[in-house]
Each structure stands twice: as C-alpha cells, then as structure tokens.
Scaffold this active site. Sequence first.
Site, mmCIF file in Angstrom:
data_model
loop_
_atom_site.group_PDB
_atom_site.id
_atom_site.type_symbol
_atom_site.label_atom_id
_atom_site.label_comp_id
_atom_site.label_asym_id
_atom_site.label_seq_id
_atom_site.Cartn_x
_atom_site.Cartn_y
_atom_site.Cartn_z
ATOM 1 N N THR A 136 -6.746 7.945 -2.909
ATOM 2 C CA THR A 136 -5.806 9.762 -3.582
ATOM 3 C C THR A 136 -6.971 10.353 -3.142
ATOM 4 O O THR A 136 -7.132 10.972 -2.315
ATOM 5 C CB THR A 136 -6.212 9.585 -5.368
ATOM 6 O OG1 THR A 136 -4.441 8.870 -5.601
ATOM 7 C CG2 THR A 136 -5.291 11.188 -4.843
ATOM 8 N N ASN A 175 3.240 1.045 -1.100
ATOM 9 C CA ASN A 175 3.269 0.474 -1.896
ATOM 10 C C ASN A 175 4.051 -0.090 -2.567
ATOM 11 O O ASN A 175 4.740 -1.131 -3.325
ATOM 12 C CB ASN A 175 2.658 1.244 -2.490
ATOM 13 C CG ASN A 175 3.245 3.175 -2.441
ATOM 14 O OD1 ASN A 175 3.148 3.345 -1.504
ATOM 15 N ND2 ASN A 175 3.343 3.414 -3.529
ATOM 16 N N GLN A 187 -3.047 -0.651 0.924
ATOM 17 C CA GLN A 187 -2.104 -1.324 0.427
ATOM 18 C C GLN A 187 -2.707 -2.664 1.543
ATOM 19 O O GLN A 187 -2.210 -3.859 1.011
ATOM 20 C CB GLN A 187 -0.635 -1.381 -0.077
ATOM 21 C CG GLN A 187 -0.777 -0.339 -1.068
ATOM 22 C CD GLN A 187 -0.194 -1.409 -2.316
ATOM 23 O OE1 GLN A 187 -0.653 -2.343 -2.171
ATOM 24 N NE2 GLN A 187 -0.507 -0.379 -3.374
ATOM 25 N N ALA A 243 -10.384 0.217 -3.546
ATOM 26 C CA ALA A 243 -11.510 -0.776 -4.138
ATOM 27 C C ALA A 243 -10.600 -1.774 -4.802
ATOM 28 O O ALA A 243 -9.969 -2.984 -4.888
ATOM 29 C CB ALA A 243 -13.007 -0.942 -4.902
ATOM 30 N N CYS A 270 2.808 4.792 -10.281
ATOM 31 C CA CYS A 270 2.460 6.211 -10.958
ATOM 32 C C CYS A 270 4.324 6.524 -11.321
ATOM 33 O O CYS A 270 3.968 8.246 -11.563
ATOM 34 C CB CYS A 270 2.123 7.227 -10.340
ATOM 35 S SG CYS A 270 2.004 6.724 -8.382
HETATM 36 C C1 PLP Z 1 -0.317 3.528 -0.240
HETATM 37 C C2 PLP Z 1 -1.419 4.004 -1.367
HETATM 38 N N1 PLP Z 1 -1.931 5.349 -1.219
HETATM 39 C C3 PLP Z 1 -3.435 6.057 -1.910
HETATM 40 C C4 PLP Z 1 -3.071 5.424 -3.441
HETATM 41 C C5 PLP Z 1 -3.923 5.873 -4.699
HETATM 42 O O1 PLP Z 1 -5.185 5.738 -5.078
HETATM 43 P P1 PLP Z 1 -6.092 5.736 -5.863
HETATM 44 O O2 PLP Z 1 -5.262 4.451 -6.789
HETATM 45 O O3 PLP Z 1 -7.404 4.877 -5.824
HETATM 46 O O4 PLP Z 1 -6.044 6.474 -5.447
HETATM 47 C C6 PLP Z 1 -2.509 4.664 -3.647
HETATM 48 C C7 PLP Z 1 -2.432 3.569 -5.237
HETATM 49 O O5 PLP Z 1 -1.927 3.302 -5.477
HETATM 50 C C8 PLP Z 1 -1.415 3.847 -2.653
HETATM 51 O O6 PLP Z 1 -0.764 2.647 -3.173
#
Ligand code: PLP
Length: 383
Positions: free
Chosen positions: A71, A150, A178, A199, A324
């Site tokens: 994110t 995702n 992903q 990670a 989420c």
């Molecule tokens: C495609 C994608 N981008 C970004 C994220 C965000 O990752 P993080 O949980 O490390 O902030 C996710 C996680 O759900 C994701 O699936």
Amino acid sequence: MRIYLDHNATTPLHPDALEAMIRVLREVPGNPSSTHHEGSEAKRVVETAREQVAALLGATPRELVFTGGATEANNLALAGLATTLHERGRHIVSTTVEHPSVEEPLRRLEAEGAEVARLGVDPEGRVDLDAVRAALRDDTALVSVIWANNETGVLQDVAALAECAHARGALLHVDATQAVGKIPVRVDEVPVDFLSTSAHKFGGPKGVGLLALRHEALPEAFVRGGPQERRLRGGTHNVAGIAGFGAAAAAAHAELDARVERYAALRDRLWVGIAEKVPDVRRNGHAEHVLPNTLNVEFCGAQGDVLLEILDLEGIAVSAGAACASGSIDPSSVLTAMGRSPEEARASLRFSVGEGNDTAQIDRVLAGLPEWVARTRPPGSVA
Ligand SMILES: Cc1ncc(COP(=O)(O)O)c(C=O)c1O
C-alpha cells in the site's frame, strides 16, 4: 484442522522467514543507521535481505526501496512520481480493476488536477492493448496497472504494456503484489519502470514491502524524516521484518517452479470438482492468463456472504473478494468491471491456495460444498 484457502489475503510465515526474524529479534539489537558494531550488524541484515529479494526479482539491490508494505509502495509510486514527472505531463493511464492502494491515490491526484484515464477490462478481466494505445497521449507521464488481480488472479500482459507505454514516452508502474512468489516476476526480463510488492503475500511478514525503481526518475519521498532508503523512505528500518522478507524471497526463488505446479494442481482439482458436483457455476476471469493459485467462482443465484459464513463455520477460510472489502455489502468492483451484475458478483467467492494445502483438504471442501451452496440458494432455484 481448519483449511486455509485465502492466501491472496495473506499467507502464513514461511519457516525460513520465521527463523530469520526470530534470530534478528533475539540477536541483532542495533539500528542499521548507527555506525558502531551493532549498527553494522543490523545493516548487514538489511542488505543481505535486499540482495535476496533482488535475486528473486532480477533487480539490482540498489533499485529496491523497502517500505511498510505494498500500500505504501503504491502510494509512493503514484503520488511521488506524479510530482517528479510533472514536466512530462499530468495524464495517467490506469484501469478499473486496480487495488484501492492505487485507486485512492489516483483519486487524490485527480483532485489535485491530474487527469486519469481508467481503462475497462474484457469479460475475462484483461485490459485491451489497443485501448491502452488509444488512451496514451503526449502528456501521459505514467501507466499504472495491476500485474495479477487480487480477486480473480487474472494476469495482464505486462511486457506488451511496457512496450505500449515506452513507445509514447510514458513510464510503467506495476502493482505486482499478488504476482511475486507465485509466478516468475523478473524486471530484467520484463521492462517495467517501477514495481510494487509486499512480503506477506508469499510467506514473509506483514508490514514490509518495496518499490523497485528501474528508471532514473525518482519519486518524491512520501514518508520523510530520515536518510534511510536513499532518502525515499525515512524511518528506522523494520530489521526483523526485512530479514523475513529476504528469507521468504530466497525460499520463493528456490521453490518457484515447484510452487507453480503444486498450486495449479490443487486449484485445478478444486475447479474440476466444483464444476462436476455443483450445478450452475461459472468461473470468473481468464482460465489461462491467471495466477496458478487463484480460483474465483460464481455460484449462480447463491448468497456469497452466507456461503462464506457457512464455510467458515465448517472450518474453511475463503474470501468474497478483496480482504479489505469483506464485511462490506458492496459487490466486488473488480467483478462488476468485468461485466458481472451486482447479484452475480455477490454470488462469487475467491479460493486461493498456497503452502500447507493438500489434495485431502481440497477433497474435504468438495465433499461438503454442494450441500452448503444449495443452502444459500433460494429453494427450487437450481436443480
Ligand atoms: C494487488 C494488491 N496491491 C496492494 C496490496 C496491499 O498490500 P499491503 O497489504 O502490503 O499493504 C494488496 C494486498 O491486499 C494487493 O492484493
């Protein structure tokens, strides 16, 4: 024993990552920015991990900026690059199936005067390259596309996207969160300019990720206040987390081919079984250009949220879309972007396999699923 089929939400720690983290937490107390012995030891941990992740991605260690997850990496890429690429223009091309960590920064940039073209996808979830070419303009600074979705696992043709973007002088950012650890993702083979990943989607800890910088253009720092990570991400390093990231990357690098094969076999067994035993189902997303571990299925007419609860009570963890977004009653925007109606999207579930899953687990799911699905369909709706 519960059956965890939600590896796109997050994965359990790989044993090597756990071991590396415990060692660092116990034995490496220093701050990597300190110049004394303890600091140098911590710095060595961070730099070893950087080399391990770089090896997995086909990057050079210097190209990697550690962040607090994908994110943050996506925010750094979009907000940061929109500032530094300002002279190229304020036009950005993206898609309607991005993760919120790309979509929300895009909305913020629009509010600040940037122009964003969001390209739709076909019913199988893929972006049309001709539409990308048509959307690119002389003032397009950046193209930002999710490599593997995702929710559906659908893969975009990143090499072709890079070619399209570069032909018009634009740069390409990919959210590969992903994809990494599930398929080969090598920036020395696919010429992306910026790549985000995390990670915890492939055996590392939560709260650690990176932005890979393959182009000389550097984003403006997002988290400021220290010289760390070439001044692009201030703050004391999460040394144990980064060590876990490195160990998970090394394991993924060593095991990738076997993982792809194992995940695909489990995922295919699940789909073949569902299609055989449960009436009136359809797969969401492209059947070939898809992550080996992901299966998104519409149980036509079923109540997805109720089915999710039944599965949970039966000891099986799956997802009704992005983690989420679960708990919300909004239908998946990814599935509606693919042309599914809100009802069809609400009747869909995502199964994502990973380490620890085996055929016996898949067979247990298949044994119960026909009855559980039937319970969530209106009486008499399906034979
Ligand atoms: C495609 C994608 N981008 C970004 C994220 C965000 O990752 P993080 O949980 O490390 O902030 C996710 C996680 O759900 C994701 O699936």
